[in-house]
Design a protein around this motif. Sequence first.
Motif, PDB file in Angstrom:
ATOM      1  N   ARG A 185      63.457  43.486  13.859  1.00 25.82           N
ATOM      2  CA  ARG A 185      62.242  42.612  14.659  1.00 25.82           C
ATOM      3  C   ARG A 185      61.478  43.761  16.182  1.00 25.82           C
ATOM      4  O   ARG A 185      62.048  44.661  16.431  1.00 25.82           O
ATOM      5  CB  ARG A 185      62.601  41.124  14.948  1.00 25.82           C
ATOM      6  CG  ARG A 185      63.344  41.266  15.828  1.00 25.82           C
ATOM      7  CD  ARG A 185      64.100  39.926  15.949  1.00 25.82           C
ATOM      8  NE  ARG A 185      65.249  39.676  16.977  1.00 25.82           N
ATOM      9  CZ  ARG A 185      64.759  39.728  18.027  1.00 25.82           C
ATOM     10  NH1 ARG A 185      64.337  39.228  18.665  1.00 25.82           N
ATOM     11  NH2 ARG A 185      66.193  38.935  17.919  1.00 25.82           N
ATOM     12  N   THR A 186      60.248  43.804  16.653  1.00 24.01           N
ATOM     13  CA  THR A 186      60.298  44.446  17.621  1.00 24.01           C
ATOM     14  C   THR A 186      60.210  43.062  18.856  1.00 24.01           C
ATOM     15  O   THR A 186      59.923  42.055  18.869  1.00 24.01           O
ATOM     16  CB  THR A 186      58.496  44.698  17.738  1.00 24.01           C
ATOM     17  OG1 THR A 186      58.225  43.550  17.527  1.00 24.01           O
ATOM     18  CG2 THR A 186      58.638  46.470  16.654  1.00 24.01           C
ATOM     19  N   VAL A 187      60.120  43.987  20.269  1.00 24.15           N
ATOM     20  CA  VAL A 187      60.240  43.491  21.445  1.00 24.15           C
ATOM     21  C   VAL A 187      59.227  44.415  22.771  1.00 24.15           C
ATOM     22  O   VAL A 187      59.282  45.695  22.349  1.00 24.15           O
ATOM     23  CB  VAL A 187      61.553  43.138  22.496  1.00 24.15           C
ATOM     24  CG1 VAL A 187      61.857  42.451  23.290  1.00 24.15           C
ATOM     25  CG2 VAL A 187      62.275  42.358  21.320  1.00 24.15           C
ATOM     26  N   GLU A 228      56.214  44.819  10.802  1.00 28.39           N
ATOM     27  CA  GLU A 228      56.906  44.023  12.259  1.00 28.39           C
ATOM     28  C   GLU A 228      54.842  44.332  12.787  1.00 28.39           C
ATOM     29  O   GLU A 228      54.093  45.170  12.804  1.00 28.39           O
ATOM     30  CB  GLU A 228      58.031  44.664  12.484  1.00 28.39           C
ATOM     31  CG  GLU A 228      58.418  44.393  12.217  1.00 28.39           C
ATOM     32  CD  GLU A 228      59.105  42.652  11.700  1.00 28.39           C
ATOM     33  OE1 GLU A 228      58.913  42.017  12.642  1.00 28.39           O
ATOM     34  OE2 GLU A 228      59.473  42.007  10.751  1.00 28.39           O
ATOM     35  N   TYR A 229      55.112  43.752  14.088  1.00 29.55           N
ATOM     36  CA  TYR A 229      54.322  43.538  14.145  1.00 29.55           C
ATOM     37  C   TYR A 229      54.465  43.859  15.779  1.00 29.55           C
ATOM     38  O   TYR A 229      55.226  43.728  16.329  1.00 29.55           O
ATOM     39  CB  TYR A 229      52.528  42.422  14.673  1.00 29.55           C
ATOM     40  CG  TYR A 229      52.719  42.473  13.470  1.00 29.55           C
ATOM     41  CD1 TYR A 229      50.678  42.638  12.798  1.00 29.55           C
ATOM     42  CD2 TYR A 229      53.381  41.323  11.772  1.00 29.55           C
ATOM     43  CE1 TYR A 229      50.404  42.688  11.588  1.00 29.55           C
ATOM     44  CE2 TYR A 229      52.546  41.828  10.676  1.00 29.55           C
ATOM     45  CZ  TYR A 229      51.108  42.188  10.632  1.00 29.55           C
ATOM     46  OH  TYR A 229      51.014  41.574   9.303  1.00 29.55           O
ATOM     47  N   ILE A 236      50.047  45.161  16.531  1.00 29.45           N
ATOM     48  CA  ILE A 236      49.733  46.436  15.923  1.00 29.45           C
ATOM     49  C   ILE A 236      50.735  46.497  14.955  1.00 29.45           C
ATOM     50  O   ILE A 236      51.741  46.291  15.664  1.00 29.45           O
ATOM     51  CB  ILE A 236      50.002  47.956  16.816  1.00 29.45           C
ATOM     52  CG1 ILE A 236      49.205  47.167  18.797  1.00 29.45           C
ATOM     53  CG2 ILE A 236      50.290  48.937  16.611  1.00 29.45           C
ATOM     54  CD1 ILE A 236      48.855  48.536  19.095  1.00 29.45           C
ATOM     55  N   PRO A 237      49.785  46.813  13.807  1.00 28.54           N
ATOM     56  CA  PRO A 237      50.584  47.038  12.575  1.00 28.54           C
ATOM     57  C   PRO A 237      52.110  48.295  12.254  1.00 28.54           C
ATOM     58  O   PRO A 237      51.473  49.112  13.152  1.00 28.54           O
ATOM     59  CB  PRO A 237      49.868  46.833  10.989  1.00 28.54           C
ATOM     60  CG  PRO A 237      48.324  46.292  12.093  1.00 28.54           C
ATOM     61  CD  PRO A 237      48.285  46.786  13.107  1.00 28.54           C
ATOM     62  N   LEU A 238      52.848  47.873  12.297  1.00 36.05           N
ATOM     63  CA  LEU A 238      54.416  48.542  11.739  1.00 36.05           C
ATOM     64  C   LEU A 238      54.185  48.941  10.090  1.00 36.05           C
ATOM     65  O   LEU A 238      55.569  47.636  10.279  1.00 36.05           O
ATOM     66  CB  LEU A 238      54.846  48.714  13.049  1.00 36.05           C
ATOM     67  CG  LEU A 238      54.581  48.112  14.235  1.00 36.05           C
ATOM     68  CD1 LEU A 238      55.402  48.148  15.527  1.00 36.05           C
ATOM     69  CD2 LEU A 238      54.079  50.273  14.713  1.00 36.05           C
ATOM     70  N   SER A 239      54.394  49.653   9.861  1.00 36.55           N
ATOM     71  CA  SER A 239      54.877  49.625   8.406  1.00 36.55           C
ATOM     72  C   SER A 239      56.476  50.231   8.608  1.00 36.55           C
ATOM     73  O   SER A 239      56.231  51.688   8.374  1.00 36.55           O
ATOM     74  CB  SER A 239      54.140  50.799   7.827  1.00 36.55           C
ATOM     75  OG  SER A 239      53.161  49.872   7.156  1.00 36.55           O
ATOM     76  N   LEU A 240      57.785  49.758   8.392  1.00 32.66           N
ATOM     77  CA  LEU A 240      58.323  50.414   8.497  1.00 32.66           C
ATOM     78  C   LEU A 240      59.403  50.402   7.152  1.00 32.66           C
ATOM     79  O   LEU A 240      59.116  49.930   5.630  1.00 32.66           O
ATOM     80  CB  LEU A 240      59.960  48.750   8.815  1.00 32.66           C
ATOM     81  CG  LEU A 240      58.871  48.434  10.300  1.00 32.66           C
ATOM     82  CD1 LEU A 240      60.528  47.690  11.004  1.00 32.66           C
ATOM     83  CD2 LEU A 240      58.913  49.670  10.891  1.00 32.66           C
TER      84      LEU A 240
END
Length: 512
Positions: free
Chosen positions: A31-33, A137-138, A115-119
Amino acid sequence: MKRTVFVVLIVASLLVSAVPVVGLTSNPDLRTVTPNPTLQPGGVNEVSFQLINDPDGPDDDVRTATSVRIRPRDTGPIDVETNELFVSELPDGVPADLTLQVDVPAGVSSGAYRIPLSLTYEYENGAGSAVERRTTEYVTVRVKPGPQFSVVDTDSTATVNGQGTLEVTMRNVGSTAARDSTVALSSSSPGVSLGAEQSTARFVDSWATGENRTFEFDTTLTETSRVGNYSLDAQVDFERPDGTAGSSPSITVPMRALPEMTFSVSEVESSLRVGETNTLSGTVTNTGPQPAENAVVVFEDPGPTVTPVETSVAVGSLDPGESAGFAFDVEVTSSAQAGPRQFDLGVNYWDQDDTARSSNALPTRVDVGPKSDEFDVQPVNGTFTAGSGGEFRLTVTNTREYPVSDISAKIYTDAPLSTSDDEAFVDRLDPGESREIVFQLSAGSDAAAKTYPVKMDFQYDDDDGDTVISDTYQIPVDVTVDANGGLPIVPIVVVAAVALLGGGYLYYRRQG
Protein backbone atom coordinates in the motif's frame (compact mmCIF):
# COMPACT_ATOMS: atom_id res chain seq x y z
CA MET A 1 -16.85 -44.14 32.84
CA LYS A 2 -17.48 -40.46 33.44
CA ARG A 3 -14.35 -40.31 35.53
CA THR A 4 -12.35 -41.88 32.68
CA VAL A 5 -13.59 -39.31 30.13
CA PHE A 6 -12.79 -36.46 32.48
CA VAL A 7 -9.28 -37.75 32.96
CA VAL A 8 -8.79 -38.05 29.21
CA LEU A 9 -9.94 -34.44 28.73
CA ILE A 10 -7.57 -33.20 31.41
CA VAL A 11 -4.67 -35.09 29.84
CA ALA A 12 -5.55 -33.77 26.42
CA SER A 13 -5.75 -30.24 27.78
CA LEU A 14 -2.36 -30.59 29.37
CA LEU A 15 -0.90 -31.92 26.14
CA VAL A 16 -2.26 -29.00 24.16
CA SER A 17 -0.98 -26.45 26.62
CA ALA A 18 2.45 -28.05 26.49
CA VAL A 19 2.82 -27.62 22.66
CA PRO A 20 4.09 -24.13 21.62
CA VAL A 21 1.67 -22.10 19.47
CA VAL A 22 2.95 -21.66 15.86
CA GLY A 23 2.65 -17.97 14.46
CA LEU A 24 0.81 -17.28 11.19
CA THR A 25 2.64 -15.92 8.07
CA SER A 26 0.90 -13.66 5.53
CA ASN A 27 1.58 -13.01 1.89
CA PRO A 28 2.84 -9.50 0.89
CA ASP A 29 0.26 -6.77 0.74
CA LEU A 30 1.49 -3.41 -0.63
CA ARG A 31 0.00 0.00 0.00
CA THR A 32 1.05 3.67 -0.39
CA VAL A 33 1.42 6.59 1.98
CA THR A 34 1.74 10.20 0.72
CA PRO A 35 3.03 12.54 3.47
CA ASN A 36 2.59 15.77 1.45
CA PRO A 37 -0.02 15.32 -1.28
CA THR A 38 -0.43 19.00 -2.22
CA LEU A 39 0.26 19.93 -5.88
CA GLN A 40 0.80 23.35 -7.41
CA PRO A 41 -0.61 23.86 -10.92
CA GLY A 42 1.42 25.38 -13.68
CA GLY A 43 4.41 23.08 -14.00
CA VAL A 44 6.17 19.90 -12.94
CA ASN A 45 5.65 18.81 -9.34
CA GLU A 46 7.67 16.28 -7.41
CA VAL A 47 5.46 13.91 -5.43
CA SER A 48 7.16 11.93 -2.68
CA PHE A 49 5.42 8.81 -1.38
CA GLN A 50 6.20 5.58 0.47
CA LEU A 51 5.47 2.02 -0.65
CA ILE A 52 4.88 -0.23 2.39
CA ASN A 53 4.52 -4.02 2.72
CA ASP A 54 2.12 -4.16 5.69
CA PRO A 55 -1.05 -6.28 5.49
CA ASP A 56 -3.94 -5.57 7.78
CA GLY A 57 -4.64 -8.17 10.47
CA PRO A 58 -2.99 -9.81 13.49
CA ASP A 59 -0.53 -11.92 11.52
CA ASP A 60 2.86 -12.13 13.12
CA ASP A 61 4.98 -12.28 9.96
CA VAL A 62 4.77 -11.03 6.33
CA ARG A 63 6.67 -12.47 3.43
CA THR A 64 9.12 -10.12 1.62
CA ALA A 65 8.09 -8.79 -1.79
CA THR A 66 10.91 -8.86 -4.34
CA SER A 67 11.51 -7.38 -7.81
CA VAL A 68 8.84 -4.76 -7.28
CA ARG A 69 8.09 -2.80 -10.48
CA ILE A 70 5.92 0.31 -10.29
CA ARG A 71 4.46 1.74 -13.51
CA PRO A 72 2.52 4.99 -12.92
CA ARG A 73 -0.29 6.10 -15.24
CA ASP A 74 -1.77 9.50 -16.06
CA THR A 75 -4.94 10.56 -14.37
CA GLY A 76 -7.33 13.22 -15.63
CA PRO A 77 -5.43 16.43 -16.49
CA ILE A 78 -2.33 15.34 -14.57
CA ASP A 79 0.47 13.99 -16.75
CA VAL A 80 2.86 11.60 -15.00
CA GLU A 81 6.37 12.00 -16.46
CA THR A 82 7.97 9.12 -14.51
CA ASN A 83 7.87 5.92 -16.58
CA GLU A 84 8.83 3.23 -14.06
CA LEU A 85 10.20 2.72 -10.57
CA PHE A 86 11.92 -0.40 -9.18
CA VAL A 87 12.46 -1.78 -5.67
CA SER A 88 14.60 -4.91 -5.37
CA GLU A 89 12.98 -6.08 -2.13
CA LEU A 90 10.34 -4.79 0.24
CA PRO A 91 10.33 -6.58 3.64
CA ASP A 92 7.68 -6.19 6.27
CA GLY A 93 7.56 -2.74 7.88
CA VAL A 94 10.50 -1.23 5.95
CA PRO A 95 9.04 1.39 3.56
CA ALA A 96 10.60 2.34 0.23
CA ASP A 97 10.84 6.11 -0.36
CA LEU A 98 9.90 6.91 -3.95
CA THR A 99 9.28 10.03 -6.07
CA LEU A 100 7.07 10.80 -9.06
CA GLN A 101 7.42 13.71 -11.48
CA VAL A 102 3.98 14.95 -12.46
CA ASP A 103 3.08 17.84 -14.77
CA VAL A 104 0.11 19.77 -13.45
CA PRO A 105 -1.30 22.18 -16.04
CA ALA A 106 -2.16 25.74 -15.12
CA GLY A 107 -5.84 26.29 -14.47
CA VAL A 108 -6.52 22.72 -13.32
CA SER A 109 -9.48 22.44 -10.98
CA SER A 110 -8.74 22.13 -7.30
CA GLY A 111 -9.55 18.86 -5.53
CA ALA A 112 -8.23 15.34 -4.98
CA TYR A 113 -6.74 13.15 -7.74
CA ARG A 114 -5.64 9.48 -7.63
CA ILE A 115 -2.57 8.49 -9.61
CA PRO A 116 -2.76 4.77 -10.54
CA LEU A 117 0.29 2.56 -9.90
CA SER A 118 0.47 -0.80 -11.67
CA LEU A 119 2.51 -3.06 -9.33
CA THR A 120 4.23 -6.33 -10.24
CA TYR A 121 6.19 -8.26 -7.60
CA GLU A 122 7.23 -11.76 -6.49
CA TYR A 123 7.40 -13.62 -3.14
CA GLU A 124 8.11 -17.09 -1.70
CA ASN A 125 4.86 -18.96 -0.90
CA GLY A 126 6.44 -20.99 1.94
CA ALA A 127 6.45 -24.22 -0.05
CA GLY A 128 9.63 -23.41 -1.98
CA SER A 129 7.93 -21.81 -4.99
CA ALA A 130 8.05 -18.22 -6.24
CA VAL A 131 4.74 -16.52 -6.87
CA GLU A 132 4.22 -13.43 -9.10
CA ARG A 133 1.42 -11.06 -8.34
CA ARG A 134 -0.03 -8.01 -10.09
CA THR A 135 -2.11 -5.36 -8.42
CA THR A 136 -3.00 -1.68 -8.62
CA GLU A 137 -2.48 0.90 -5.90
CA TYR A 138 -3.00 4.67 -5.93
CA VAL A 139 -1.13 7.79 -4.86
CA THR A 140 -3.66 10.32 -3.73
CA VAL A 141 -2.75 13.97 -4.38
CA ARG A 142 -4.62 17.22 -3.93
CA VAL A 143 -4.64 20.45 -5.93
CA LYS A 144 -5.16 23.28 -3.51
CA PRO A 145 -6.72 26.55 -4.70
CA GLY A 146 -4.34 29.49 -4.76
CA PRO A 147 -1.93 31.39 -7.03
CA GLN A 148 -0.70 29.65 -10.17
CA PHE A 149 1.91 30.94 -12.60
CA SER A 150 2.71 30.43 -16.26
CA VAL A 151 5.20 31.96 -18.71
CA VAL A 152 3.43 34.20 -21.23
CA ASP A 153 6.38 35.49 -23.28
CA THR A 154 10.17 35.73 -23.34
CA ASP A 155 12.56 37.95 -25.29
CA SER A 156 16.34 37.54 -25.28
CA THR A 157 19.08 39.77 -26.67
CA ALA A 158 22.02 37.64 -25.49
CA THR A 159 24.53 36.62 -28.15
CA VAL A 160 27.07 33.82 -28.14
CA ASN A 161 30.27 35.08 -26.47
CA GLY A 162 28.36 38.16 -25.33
CA GLN A 163 25.88 39.59 -22.91
CA GLY A 164 22.26 40.59 -23.12
CA THR A 165 18.93 40.81 -21.36
CA LEU A 166 16.31 38.12 -20.90
CA GLU A 167 12.79 39.51 -20.47
CA VAL A 168 10.33 37.05 -18.93
CA THR A 169 6.60 37.84 -18.73
CA MET A 170 4.64 35.67 -16.28
CA ARG A 171 0.94 35.61 -15.41
CA ASN A 172 -0.88 34.61 -12.23
CA VAL A 173 -3.44 32.17 -13.66
CA GLY A 174 -4.54 30.90 -10.25
CA SER A 175 -7.74 31.42 -8.33
CA THR A 176 -6.28 33.81 -5.73
CA ALA A 177 -3.76 36.63 -5.54
CA ALA A 178 -0.20 36.14 -4.33
CA ARG A 179 1.63 38.28 -1.80
CA ASP A 180 5.33 38.76 -1.10
CA SER A 181 6.32 36.60 -4.05
CA THR A 182 9.90 35.79 -5.02
CA VAL A 183 10.61 34.71 -8.58
CA ALA A 184 13.85 32.68 -8.67
CA LEU A 185 15.48 31.95 -12.05
CA SER A 186 18.37 29.49 -12.40
CA SER A 187 20.51 28.04 -15.16
CA SER A 188 21.86 24.50 -15.19
CA SER A 189 23.89 25.10 -18.37
CA PRO A 190 27.58 26.04 -17.88
CA GLY A 191 27.40 28.17 -21.02
CA VAL A 192 24.62 30.41 -19.66
CA SER A 193 24.89 32.55 -16.56
CA LEU A 194 22.59 35.13 -15.04
CA GLY A 195 24.83 38.11 -14.47
CA ALA A 196 27.87 36.66 -12.76
CA GLU A 197 25.99 33.78 -11.10
CA GLN A 198 23.94 30.75 -12.08
CA SER A 199 20.82 32.02 -10.35
CA THR A 200 19.07 35.26 -9.46
CA ALA A 201 15.73 36.41 -8.04
CA ARG A 202 13.15 39.20 -8.26
CA PHE A 203 10.54 40.29 -5.68
CA VAL A 204 6.85 41.14 -6.19
CA ASP A 205 4.85 42.54 -3.27
CA SER A 206 1.38 41.90 -4.73
CA TRP A 207 0.37 39.80 -7.75
CA ALA A 208 -3.33 39.77 -8.62
CA THR A 209 -5.13 36.98 -10.42
CA GLY A 210 -4.79 37.43 -14.20
CA GLU A 211 -2.01 40.03 -13.80
CA ASN A 212 1.13 39.91 -15.97
CA ARG A 213 4.52 40.76 -14.55
CA THR A 214 7.68 41.28 -16.66
CA PHE A 215 11.12 40.65 -15.20
CA GLU A 216 14.51 41.51 -16.70
CA PHE A 217 17.56 39.35 -16.09
CA ASP A 218 21.13 40.02 -17.20
CA THR A 219 22.42 37.04 -19.15
CA THR A 220 25.89 36.06 -20.33
CA LEU A 221 26.79 33.42 -22.91
CA THR A 222 30.28 31.97 -23.16
CA GLU A 223 32.19 31.50 -26.40
CA THR A 224 31.48 27.76 -26.14
CA SER A 225 27.72 28.34 -26.17
CA ARG A 226 25.78 27.43 -29.25
CA VAL A 227 23.18 29.35 -31.18
CA GLY A 228 19.71 28.00 -30.37
CA ASN A 229 17.26 27.42 -27.55
CA TYR A 230 18.12 26.94 -23.88
CA SER A 231 15.82 26.09 -20.97
CA LEU A 232 16.05 27.88 -17.65
CA ASP A 233 14.15 26.97 -14.47
CA ALA A 234 11.91 29.35 -12.54
CA GLN A 235 10.11 28.91 -9.24
CA VAL A 236 7.79 31.26 -7.42
CA ASP A 237 7.60 31.29 -3.62
CA PHE A 238 4.51 33.13 -2.42
CA GLU A 239 2.02 33.71 0.36
CA ARG A 240 -1.70 33.03 -0.06
CA PRO A 241 -4.31 35.52 1.10
CA ASP A 242 -4.98 33.31 4.13
CA GLY A 243 -1.33 33.68 5.17
CA THR A 244 -0.20 30.17 4.26
CA ALA A 245 3.04 29.85 2.26
CA GLY A 246 3.35 28.02 -1.01
CA SER A 247 5.77 27.34 -3.83
CA SER A 248 5.10 26.83 -7.48
CA PRO A 249 6.46 23.79 -9.26
CA SER A 250 9.48 24.24 -11.49
CA ILE A 251 8.51 26.40 -14.47
CA THR A 252 10.43 26.09 -17.73
CA VAL A 253 11.62 29.41 -19.16
CA PRO A 254 12.86 29.26 -22.77
CA MET A 255 15.77 31.45 -23.88
CA ARG A 256 17.13 31.92 -27.40
CA ALA A 257 20.91 32.29 -27.80
CA LEU A 258 21.50 34.60 -30.75
CA PRO A 259 24.49 34.43 -33.11
CA GLU A 260 27.55 36.43 -32.18
CA MET A 261 27.59 40.00 -33.50
CA THR A 262 29.76 40.15 -36.60
CA PHE A 263 31.00 42.79 -38.99
CA SER A 264 32.83 42.64 -42.37
CA VAL A 265 35.38 45.22 -44.19
CA SER A 266 34.94 45.54 -47.98
CA GLU A 267 35.95 47.96 -50.82
CA VAL A 268 39.24 48.57 -49.04
CA GLU A 269 41.48 51.07 -50.81
CA SER A 270 44.94 52.19 -49.80
CA SER A 271 47.30 54.90 -51.02
CA LEU A 272 49.81 54.15 -48.26
CA ARG A 273 53.43 54.65 -49.23
CA VAL A 274 56.70 54.47 -47.35
CA GLY A 275 57.70 57.84 -45.96
CA GLU A 276 54.27 59.42 -46.53
CA THR A 277 50.97 60.09 -44.80
CA ASN A 278 48.14 58.81 -46.97
CA THR A 279 44.67 57.24 -46.71
CA LEU A 280 43.27 53.79 -45.89
CA SER A 281 39.53 53.64 -46.60
CA GLY A 282 36.79 51.04 -46.90
CA THR A 283 33.24 50.02 -46.01
CA VAL A 284 32.11 48.31 -42.80
CA THR A 285 28.89 46.26 -42.73
CA ASN A 286 26.87 45.06 -39.73
CA THR A 287 26.26 41.41 -40.59
CA GLY A 288 23.87 41.03 -37.66
CA PRO A 289 21.92 39.85 -35.93
CA GLN A 290 21.19 43.04 -33.93
CA PRO A 291 21.60 46.79 -34.41
CA ALA A 292 24.93 48.33 -33.44
CA GLU A 293 24.40 51.75 -31.90
CA ASN A 294 27.02 54.52 -32.21
CA ALA A 295 29.47 52.26 -34.02
CA VAL A 296 33.12 53.30 -34.26
CA VAL A 297 35.70 51.66 -36.53
CA VAL A 298 39.00 51.38 -34.66
CA PHE A 299 42.53 50.88 -36.02
CA GLU A 300 44.26 48.38 -33.75
CA ASP A 301 48.01 48.66 -33.00
CA PRO A 302 49.67 48.40 -36.44
CA GLY A 303 53.28 48.26 -35.25
CA PRO A 304 56.17 50.72 -34.87
CA THR A 305 56.48 51.80 -38.51
CA VAL A 306 52.80 52.62 -39.16
CA THR A 307 50.89 55.26 -37.23
CA PRO A 308 47.26 56.22 -37.86
CA VAL A 309 46.75 59.94 -37.35
CA GLU A 310 43.44 59.08 -35.65
CA THR A 311 42.81 55.59 -34.24
CA SER A 312 39.00 55.66 -34.51
CA VAL A 313 36.37 56.81 -37.00
CA ALA A 314 32.70 57.15 -36.03
CA VAL A 315 30.31 55.61 -38.57
CA GLY A 316 27.02 56.00 -36.66
CA SER A 317 24.38 53.38 -35.88
CA LEU A 318 24.14 50.37 -38.16
CA ASP A 319 21.10 48.12 -38.49
CA PRO A 320 21.67 44.49 -39.51
CA GLY A 321 22.83 44.51 -43.13
CA GLU A 322 23.57 48.26 -43.14
CA SER A 323 26.97 49.61 -44.28
CA ALA A 324 28.98 52.80 -43.80
CA GLY A 325 32.26 54.12 -45.17
CA PHE A 326 35.36 54.94 -43.15
CA ALA A 327 38.78 56.46 -43.86
CA PHE A 328 41.99 56.72 -41.83
CA ASP A 329 44.94 59.02 -42.46
CA VAL A 330 47.96 56.81 -41.87
CA GLU A 331 51.64 57.74 -41.65
CA VAL A 332 54.16 55.16 -42.82
CA THR A 333 57.68 55.92 -41.62
CA SER A 334 60.71 56.03 -43.91
CA SER A 335 62.10 52.93 -42.19
CA ALA A 336 59.09 50.81 -43.15
CA GLN A 337 59.26 48.15 -45.82
CA ALA A 338 57.12 48.37 -48.92
CA GLY A 339 54.84 45.44 -49.73
CA PRO A 340 51.66 43.76 -48.49
CA ARG A 341 50.67 44.46 -44.88
CA GLN A 342 47.85 43.15 -42.70
CA PHE A 343 46.17 45.49 -40.25
CA ASP A 344 43.52 44.61 -37.65
CA LEU A 345 40.47 46.83 -37.67
CA GLY A 346 37.59 46.44 -35.23
CA VAL A 347 34.21 47.89 -34.33
CA ASN A 348 33.23 49.30 -30.96
CA TYR A 349 29.49 49.79 -30.45
CA TRP A 350 26.61 49.84 -27.98
CA ASP A 351 24.05 47.04 -27.99
CA GLN A 352 20.31 47.24 -27.35
CA ASP A 353 20.91 47.05 -23.61
CA ASP A 354 23.20 50.11 -23.70
CA THR A 355 26.20 47.90 -23.02
CA ALA A 356 29.53 48.75 -24.65
CA ARG A 357 30.74 45.95 -26.92
CA SER A 358 33.72 45.28 -29.19
CA SER A 359 33.80 43.04 -32.23
CA ASN A 360 36.48 40.52 -33.03
CA ALA A 361 39.43 41.78 -35.07
CA LEU A 362 38.74 42.26 -38.79
CA PRO A 363 41.99 41.38 -40.64
CA THR A 364 42.53 43.84 -43.50
CA ARG A 365 45.21 43.29 -46.14
CA VAL A 366 46.61 46.30 -48.03
CA ASP A 367 49.68 47.13 -50.10
CA VAL A 368 52.18 49.73 -48.92
CA GLY A 369 53.89 51.35 -51.89
CA PRO A 370 57.62 52.08 -52.07
CA LYS A 371 59.01 55.42 -51.09
CA SER A 372 58.51 58.15 -53.70
CA ASP A 373 59.98 61.60 -54.21
CA GLU A 374 58.05 64.51 -52.80
CA PHE A 375 58.80 66.50 -55.95
CA ASP A 376 59.45 65.80 -59.56
CA VAL A 377 62.37 68.00 -60.72
CA GLN A 378 63.11 68.48 -64.40
CA PRO A 379 65.80 70.86 -65.85
CA VAL A 380 64.57 73.45 -68.34
CA ASN A 381 68.09 74.39 -69.44
CA GLY A 382 70.67 71.88 -68.28
CA THR A 383 73.54 72.51 -70.71
CA PHE A 384 76.45 74.94 -70.18
CA THR A 385 79.65 75.57 -72.12
CA ALA A 386 82.92 75.30 -70.24
CA GLY A 387 83.97 78.75 -69.11
CA SER A 388 80.41 80.11 -69.24
CA GLY A 389 77.55 80.62 -66.79
CA GLY A 390 73.97 81.83 -66.55
CA GLU A 391 70.49 80.96 -65.29
CA PHE A 392 69.90 77.37 -64.29
CA ARG A 393 66.13 76.84 -64.65
CA LEU A 394 64.22 73.88 -63.17
CA THR A 395 60.55 72.83 -63.18
CA VAL A 396 59.38 71.55 -59.78
CA THR A 397 56.11 69.53 -59.47
CA ASN A 398 54.38 68.55 -56.21
CA THR A 399 53.82 64.76 -56.42
CA ARG A 400 52.09 64.52 -53.05
CA GLU A 401 48.32 64.16 -52.63
CA TYR A 402 48.21 67.26 -50.46
CA PRO A 403 49.42 70.83 -50.88
CA VAL A 404 52.79 71.95 -49.57
CA SER A 405 53.84 75.50 -48.73
CA ASP A 406 56.83 77.71 -47.86
CA ILE A 407 59.07 75.70 -50.15
CA SER A 408 62.75 76.61 -49.98
CA ALA A 409 64.93 74.95 -52.62
CA LYS A 410 68.73 74.88 -52.38
CA ILE A 411 71.39 73.54 -54.76
CA TYR A 412 74.85 72.22 -53.94
CA THR A 413 77.68 72.15 -56.48
CA ASP A 414 81.15 70.66 -56.77
CA ALA A 415 83.96 71.82 -59.09
CA PRO A 416 84.02 72.48 -61.96
CA LEU A 417 80.44 73.71 -61.34
CA SER A 418 79.78 76.68 -59.07
CA THR A 419 76.86 78.89 -58.10
CA SER A 420 76.46 82.49 -57.09
CA ASP A 421 72.75 82.10 -56.22
CA ASP A 422 71.95 78.72 -54.67
CA GLU A 423 68.45 79.29 -53.23
CA ALA A 424 64.92 79.66 -54.61
CA PHE A 425 61.48 79.99 -52.96
CA VAL A 426 57.93 78.94 -53.85
CA ASP A 427 55.06 79.96 -51.58
CA ARG A 428 52.72 77.01 -52.36
CA LEU A 429 52.26 74.01 -54.61
CA ASP A 430 48.96 72.15 -54.82
CA PRO A 431 48.97 68.41 -55.67
CA GLY A 432 50.24 68.05 -59.23
CA GLU A 433 51.03 71.75 -59.58
CA SER A 434 54.36 72.81 -61.21
CA ARG A 435 56.46 75.93 -60.85
CA GLU A 436 59.73 77.10 -62.46
CA ILE A 437 62.61 78.09 -60.18
CA VAL A 438 65.92 79.78 -61.16
CA PHE A 439 69.49 79.54 -59.85
CA GLN A 440 72.80 80.96 -61.13
CA LEU A 441 75.25 78.32 -62.35
CA SER A 442 78.70 78.48 -63.97
CA ALA A 443 81.03 75.88 -65.52
CA GLY A 444 84.77 76.35 -65.06
CA SER A 445 86.95 76.98 -68.12
CA ASP A 446 88.87 73.80 -67.48
CA ALA A 447 85.72 71.67 -67.29
CA ALA A 448 85.69 68.55 -69.41
CA ALA A 449 82.80 67.90 -71.73
CA LYS A 450 80.55 65.51 -69.76
CA THR A 451 77.54 65.34 -67.41
CA TYR A 452 77.97 66.61 -63.86
CA PRO A 453 75.52 66.25 -60.92
CA VAL A 454 74.01 69.19 -59.09
CA LYS A 455 72.56 68.18 -55.70
CA MET A 456 69.38 69.74 -54.46
CA ASP A 457 66.94 69.48 -51.53
CA PHE A 458 63.76 71.16 -50.26
CA GLN A 459 62.49 72.40 -46.95
CA TYR A 460 58.69 72.75 -46.87
CA ASP A 461 55.58 72.64 -44.67
CA ASP A 462 53.17 69.73 -45.18
CA ASP A 463 49.37 69.88 -44.87
CA ASP A 464 49.61 69.40 -41.06
CA GLY A 465 51.93 72.42 -40.75
CA ASP A 466 54.96 70.28 -39.95
CA THR A 467 58.30 71.39 -41.43
CA VAL A 468 59.89 68.65 -43.52
CA ILE A 469 63.35 68.29 -45.09
CA SER A 470 63.16 66.33 -48.32
CA ASP A 471 65.52 63.72 -49.60
CA THR A 472 68.42 64.90 -51.75
CA TYR A 473 67.86 65.06 -55.52
CA GLN A 474 70.59 64.90 -58.20
CA ILE A 475 70.03 67.02 -61.31
CA PRO A 476 72.20 66.29 -64.39
CA VAL A 477 74.07 69.23 -65.98
CA ASP A 478 75.76 68.76 -69.34
CA VAL A 479 79.01 70.72 -69.94
CA THR A 480 80.21 71.22 -73.51
CA VAL A 481 83.46 72.63 -74.99
CA ASP A 482 83.78 75.13 -77.94
CA ALA A 483 83.75 72.98 -81.07
CA ASN A 484 86.25 75.33 -82.97
CA GLY A 485 88.94 74.85 -80.41
CA GLY A 486 89.50 78.69 -80.19
CA LEU A 487 90.01 80.70 -77.12
CA PRO A 488 87.24 80.57 -74.65
CA ILE A 489 84.79 83.38 -75.01
CA VAL A 490 85.42 84.94 -71.62
CA PRO A 491 89.20 85.51 -72.12
CA ILE A 492 88.51 86.87 -75.63
CA VAL A 493 86.08 89.42 -74.28
CA VAL A 494 88.58 90.47 -71.60
CA VAL A 495 91.39 90.88 -74.13
CA ALA A 496 89.15 92.86 -76.46
CA ALA A 497 88.11 95.11 -73.64
CA VAL A 498 91.72 95.77 -72.64
CA ALA A 499 92.65 96.53 -76.24
CA LEU A 500 89.82 98.98 -76.62
CA LEU A 501 90.72 100.73 -73.41
CA GLY A 502 94.37 100.92 -74.43
CA GLY A 503 93.53 102.36 -77.86
CA GLY A 504 91.28 104.95 -76.35
CA TYR A 505 93.98 106.00 -73.93
CA LEU A 506 96.51 106.50 -76.75
CA TYR A 507 93.98 108.47 -78.80
CA TYR A 508 93.27 110.71 -75.81
CA ARG A 509 96.98 111.36 -75.23
CA ARG A 510 97.55 112.26 -78.88
CA GLN A 511 94.68 114.69 -78.87
CA GLY A 512 96.03 116.37 -75.85
